[in-house]
Scaffold this active site. Structure first.
Site, PDB file in Angstrom:
ATOM      1  N   GLY A  56       3.045 -16.427  -0.742  1.00  0.00           N
ATOM      2  CA  GLY A  56       2.083 -16.965  -1.702  1.00  0.00           C
ATOM      3  C   GLY A  56       1.521 -18.265  -1.177  1.00  0.00           C
ATOM      4  O   GLY A  56       2.125 -18.893  -0.311  1.00  0.00           O
ATOM      5  N   CYS A  83       8.516 -15.478   3.304  1.00  0.00           N
ATOM      6  CA  CYS A  83       7.780 -16.747   3.357  1.00  0.00           C
ATOM      7  C   CYS A  83       7.977 -17.540   2.052  1.00  0.00           C
ATOM      8  O   CYS A  83       9.058 -18.043   1.810  1.00  0.00           O
ATOM      9  CB  CYS A  83       6.309 -16.477   3.663  1.00  0.00           C
ATOM     10  SG  CYS A  83       5.442 -17.946   4.176  1.00  0.00           S
ATOM     11  N   TYR A  84       6.969 -17.594   1.174  1.00  0.00           N
ATOM     12  CA  TYR A  84       7.149 -18.280  -0.116  1.00  0.00           C
ATOM     13  C   TYR A  84       8.371 -17.712  -0.831  1.00  0.00           C
ATOM     14  O   TYR A  84       9.136 -18.441  -1.456  1.00  0.00           O
ATOM     15  CB  TYR A  84       5.898 -18.093  -0.981  1.00  0.00           C
ATOM     16  CG  TYR A  84       5.959 -18.808  -2.316  1.00  0.00           C
ATOM     17  CD1 TYR A  84       5.521 -20.114  -2.437  1.00  0.00           C
ATOM     18  CD2 TYR A  84       6.458 -18.158  -3.457  1.00  0.00           C
ATOM     19  CE1 TYR A  84       5.579 -20.775  -3.658  1.00  0.00           C
ATOM     20  CE2 TYR A  84       6.517 -18.811  -4.680  1.00  0.00           C
ATOM     21  CZ  TYR A  84       6.070 -20.115  -4.777  1.00  0.00           C
ATOM     22  OH  TYR A  84       6.135 -20.761  -5.981  1.00  0.00           O
ATOM     23  N   HIS A 172       6.191 -13.139   8.419  1.00  0.00           N
ATOM     24  CA  HIS A 172       5.672 -11.973   7.690  1.00  0.00           C
ATOM     25  C   HIS A 172       5.980 -10.670   8.429  1.00  0.00           C
ATOM     26  O   HIS A 172       5.256 -10.313   9.359  1.00  0.00           O
ATOM     27  CB  HIS A 172       4.160 -12.121   7.492  1.00  0.00           C
ATOM     28  CG  HIS A 172       3.808 -13.195   6.513  1.00  0.00           C
ATOM     29  ND1 HIS A 172       3.754 -12.969   5.161  1.00  0.00           N
ATOM     30  CD2 HIS A 172       3.550 -14.507   6.693  1.00  0.00           C
ATOM     31  CE1 HIS A 172       3.452 -14.094   4.538  1.00  0.00           C
ATOM     32  NE2 HIS A 172       3.323 -15.050   5.446  1.00  0.00           N
ATOM     33  N   GLU A 174       5.432  -7.791   7.404  1.00  0.00           N
ATOM     34  CA  GLU A 174       4.500  -6.729   7.008  1.00  0.00           C
ATOM     35  C   GLU A 174       3.222  -6.679   7.846  1.00  0.00           C
ATOM     36  O   GLU A 174       2.484  -5.708   7.772  1.00  0.00           O
ATOM     37  CB  GLU A 174       4.147  -6.883   5.512  1.00  0.00           C
ATOM     38  CG  GLU A 174       3.321  -8.114   5.138  1.00  0.00           C
ATOM     39  CD  GLU A 174       4.148  -9.382   4.909  1.00  0.00           C
ATOM     40  OE1 GLU A 174       5.266  -9.463   5.442  1.00  0.00           O
ATOM     41  OE2 GLU A 174       3.652 -10.298   4.228  1.00  0.00           O
ATOM     42  N   SER A 225     -17.761  13.540  -8.057  1.00  0.00           N
ATOM     43  CA  SER A 225     -18.882  12.829  -7.444  1.00  0.00           C
ATOM     44  C   SER A 225     -19.156  13.337  -6.039  1.00  0.00           C
ATOM     45  O   SER A 225     -20.174  13.011  -5.448  1.00  0.00           O
ATOM     46  CB  SER A 225     -18.555  11.341  -7.373  1.00  0.00           C
ATOM     47  OG  SER A 225     -17.536  11.135  -6.405  1.00  0.00           O
ATOM     48  N   GLY A 226     -18.224  14.112  -5.506  1.00  0.00           N
ATOM     49  CA  GLY A 226     -18.368  14.521  -4.110  1.00  0.00           C
ATOM     50  C   GLY A 226     -17.507  13.654  -3.202  1.00  0.00           C
ATOM     51  O   GLY A 226     -17.253  14.005  -2.063  1.00  0.00           O
ATOM     52  N   GLY A 227     -17.050  12.509  -3.723  1.00  0.00           N
ATOM     53  CA  GLY A 227     -16.190  11.624  -2.941  1.00  0.00           C
ATOM     54  C   GLY A 227     -14.746  12.100  -2.933  1.00  0.00           C
ATOM     55  O   GLY A 227     -14.383  13.023  -3.677  1.00  0.00           O
ATOM     56  N   VAL A 228     -13.935  11.464  -2.095  1.00  0.00           N
ATOM     57  CA  VAL A 228     -12.547  11.888  -1.930  1.00  0.00           C
ATOM     58  C   VAL A 228     -11.729  11.718  -3.216  1.00  0.00           C
ATOM     59  O   VAL A 228     -10.984  12.622  -3.610  1.00  0.00           O
ATOM     60  CB  VAL A 228     -11.841  11.036  -0.837  1.00  0.00           C
ATOM     61  CG1 VAL A 228     -10.453  11.570  -0.558  1.00  0.00           C
ATOM     62  CG2 VAL A 228     -12.669  10.983   0.414  1.00  0.00           C
ATOM     63  N   ASP A 229     -11.881  10.551  -3.853  1.00  0.00           N
ATOM     64  CA  ASP A 229     -11.004  10.243  -4.982  1.00  0.00           C
ATOM     65  C   ASP A 229     -11.172  11.231  -6.131  1.00  0.00           C
ATOM     66  O   ASP A 229     -10.196  11.780  -6.644  1.00  0.00           O
ATOM     67  CB  ASP A 229     -11.247   8.820  -5.491  1.00  0.00           C
ATOM     68  CG  ASP A 229     -11.111   7.804  -4.370  1.00  0.00           C
ATOM     69  OD1 ASP A 229     -10.531   8.165  -3.324  1.00  0.00           O
ATOM     70  OD2 ASP A 229     -11.587   6.676  -4.538  1.00  0.00           O
ATOM     71  N   SER A 230     -12.429  11.467  -6.527  1.00  0.00           N
ATOM     72  CA  SER A 230     -12.621  12.376  -7.663  1.00  0.00           C
ATOM     73  C   SER A 230     -12.251  13.800  -7.260  1.00  0.00           C
ATOM     74  O   SER A 230     -11.764  14.580  -8.078  1.00  0.00           O
ATOM     75  CB  SER A 230     -14.042  12.287  -8.206  1.00  0.00           C
ATOM     76  OG  SER A 230     -14.973  12.807  -7.289  1.00  0.00           O
ATOM     77  N   LYS A 374      -5.630   4.541  -0.554  1.00  0.00           N
ATOM     78  CA  LYS A 374      -6.621   5.509  -0.069  1.00  0.00           C
ATOM     79  C   LYS A 374      -6.039   6.518   0.935  1.00  0.00           C
ATOM     80  O   LYS A 374      -6.288   7.711   0.838  1.00  0.00           O
ATOM     81  CB  LYS A 374      -7.775   4.744   0.584  1.00  0.00           C
ATOM     82  CG  LYS A 374      -8.983   5.587   0.859  1.00  0.00           C
ATOM     83  CD  LYS A 374      -9.840   5.670  -0.367  1.00  0.00           C
ATOM     84  CE  LYS A 374     -11.111   6.444  -0.132  1.00  0.00           C
ATOM     85  NZ  LYS A 374     -11.976   6.402  -1.305  1.00  0.00           N
TER      86      LYS A 374
END
Ligand code: XMP
Length: 518
Positions: A56, A83-84, A172, A174, A225-230, A374
């Site tokens: 943080g 870290c923090y 870190h 990560e 919508s044609g997108g990946v998520d929907s 994603k």
């Protein structure tokens, strides 16, 4: 959602918190991020098998610095402070934190002092590259703690209370600049006792069960919508609800060439999703007529979409029966953003989504992807059998080609841009670059320039090509596309698309540019 075992990450506002979650999930452990400000009871009842305290920006010694209930350290589960997080453990458990005499930013080398906790798979005396970014440091260990690693500049680069299984690292693990960081996180997860068996298959199974439990015998609507998520949300809902699902696809007339046909083909014919397509292009065209201002365009498109979608759903319900639920492809980054310790980020562009719709239509919301990143959504899509052309598709903005036609949107200009855009996509794909590039597209500028074709003078539109690398759309760099590829794209566009006589390449990163031109 019930996941048999999970890790909790408490967010203290680090820019890297989401990265911790991604690394942990890649190690096949389900985890969630909660802001450090949640009531302690929530943390306790979360039932985690281990907790990570993120980094943080604050100093633990600053007035009002975020803290946690010290009771957290008595839950009997392993804790890793980053870290923090490490400084907080030190401060709360009786150690001392002070301004570092030598601030460490960037690469550093640690020497492992004990082969335990996050260092269990390393040997004593081993030197490791790590990434530091801190102004404060632990100066005195709390009672019960021993040093686990040191740097030339500091004796407590990592610490641990082996009995209580509490660990802290100053660096870190990560970030990619800590090459063995994932291995350290893996050792910590093993210490927590995780089976590390969380997979997309197990996600699909539990998501289907949760959707069935939430929806009961009712009907649900999902906007495509044609997108990946929907697409992935719809497939998941279909697996859970079968014919109780209705998908609604609003064709706003601002789509790319062949997009509507692909949606109908893939979802309607191939996967047999109950699909209603609404052609609202005339309505959008009318609403956008003569509008040049980018924000005004976005607002009009957002509002027109909501109106068209609502009407489509009402029509659909009249025919197929009342629905009680509306599905939305919200992803985890949006969820974190909205509950983030730092608060939602400032709006640069008013993004287009279906926010506000469920309340207005009195539908209950289902968000089957709200726990996923994603890349995980893509993995679920593959698990559900979606074709690669949909699963690995580049992001496309909700307002569609309208934000890639600078100035007023007309049917003629849409057709010109569609042609140019199809060429860009075709050639990028042919060059094998489609999947390594975040987005590649054409933009139609409100500028005309003089050219010559044959012996004729021309005076026509300028088209810009934009191709960017990005990991999340927040920052981006322009792609160094091969000159040969640019040459092919350019000559095909001026030769094949009447209305364009000049092609330019956008070499602006984000920031200061944005990815879309409007
Ligand atoms: P910008 O242009 O803000 O875009 O750098 C960042 C990413 O977001 C996409 N984008 C949108 N996506 N609705 C969306 O769903 C929108 O209104 C919208 N505007 C931009 C853009 O394509 C890029 O991936």
């Amino acid at each position: 959602m019930s996941h048999h075992e999970h890790l909790l990450i408490l967010d203290f506002g680090s820019q890297y918190t989401q990265l911790i979650a991604r690394r942990v999930r890649a190690l096949r452990v389900y985890c969630e991020i909660l802001p450090c400000t949640v009531p302690f009871e929530r943390i306790r009842s979360f039932g985690a098998r281990g907790i990570v305290l993120s980094g943080g920006p604050a100093s633990v010694e600053a007035p009002g610095a975020p803290i946690v209930e010290p009771e957290l350290f008595s839950l009997g589960i392993p804790v890793l402070g980053v870290c923090y997080g490490q400084q907080l453990i030190a401060k709360l458990l009786g150690g001392r934190v002070a301004k570092a005499t030598a601030r460490e930013y960037g690469p550093a080398r640690i020497e492992v002092l004990a082969s335990v906790g996050p260092f269990a798979s390393f040997v004593e005396g081993q030197r490791l590259e790590v990434w530091m970014s801190h102004g404060d440091r632990v100066d005195e260990l709390p009672p019960g703690f021993v040093p686990l690693a040191k740097t030339a500049a500091g004796p407590f680069a990592a610490m641990g209370d082996l009995k209580r299984r509490l660990y802290g690292v100053q660096f870190h693990p990560e970030v990619v600049h800590t090459p063995q960081g994932t291995q350290m996180l893996a050792s910590f997860l093993d210490e927590c006792g995780f089976a590390r068996d969380w997979t997309m298959g197990s996600f699909v199974e539990s998501a289907v069960a949760t959707i069935r439990a939430q929806v009961g015998g009712e009907r649900a609507i999902c906007g495509l919508s044609g997108g990946v998520d929907s697409a992935v949300a719809a497939m998941l809902l279909h697996r859970a609800l079968g014919e109780k699902l209705r998908c609604v696809f609003v064709d706003n007339g601002l789509l790319r060439r062949g997009e509507r046909a692909e949606v109908e083909q893939t979802f309607g014919h191939r996967f047999h999703l109950p699909l209603t397509t609404v052609d609202a292009s005339a309505r959008f065209q009318e609403a956008l007529s003569g509008v040049e201002d980018p924000e005004q365009k976005r607002k009009i498109i957002g509002k027109t979409f909501i109106d068209a979608f609502e009407e489509a759903v009402q029509g659909d319900q009249a025919e197929h029966g009342e629905a009680k639920f509306l599905a939305q492809g919200t992803l985890y980054p949006d969820v974190i953003e909205s509950v983030s310790f730092k608060g939602p980020s400032a709006t640069i562009k008013s993004h287009h989504n279906v926010g506000g719709l469920p309340e207005r239509m009195r539908l209950e919301l289902i968000e089957p992807l709200r726990e996923l990143f994603k890349d995980e959504v893509r993995a679920v899509g593959r698990e559900l059998g979606l074709p690669e052309s949909i699963v690995s598709r580049q992001p496309f903005p909700g307002p569609g080609l309208a934000v890639r036609i600078l100035g007023a949107v007309t049917p003629e200009r849409l057709e010109v841009l569609r042609g140019a855009d199809a060429i860009v996509r075709e050639e990028v794909d042919r060059a094998g670059l489609m999947e390594s590039i975040w987005q590649a597209f054409a933009v139609l500028l409100p500028v005309k320039s003089v050219g010559v074709m044959g012996d004729e003078r021309t005076y026509d539109n300028v088209c810009a090509i934009r191709a960017v690398h990005s990991t999340d759309g927040m920052t981006a760099d322009w792609v160094r596309l091969p000159y040969e590829l640019l040459a092919t794209i350019s000559s095909r566009i001026v030769n094949e698309i009447s209305g364009i006589n000049r092609v330019v390449y956008d070499v602006t990163s984000k920031p200061p540019g944005t990815i879309e031109w409007e």
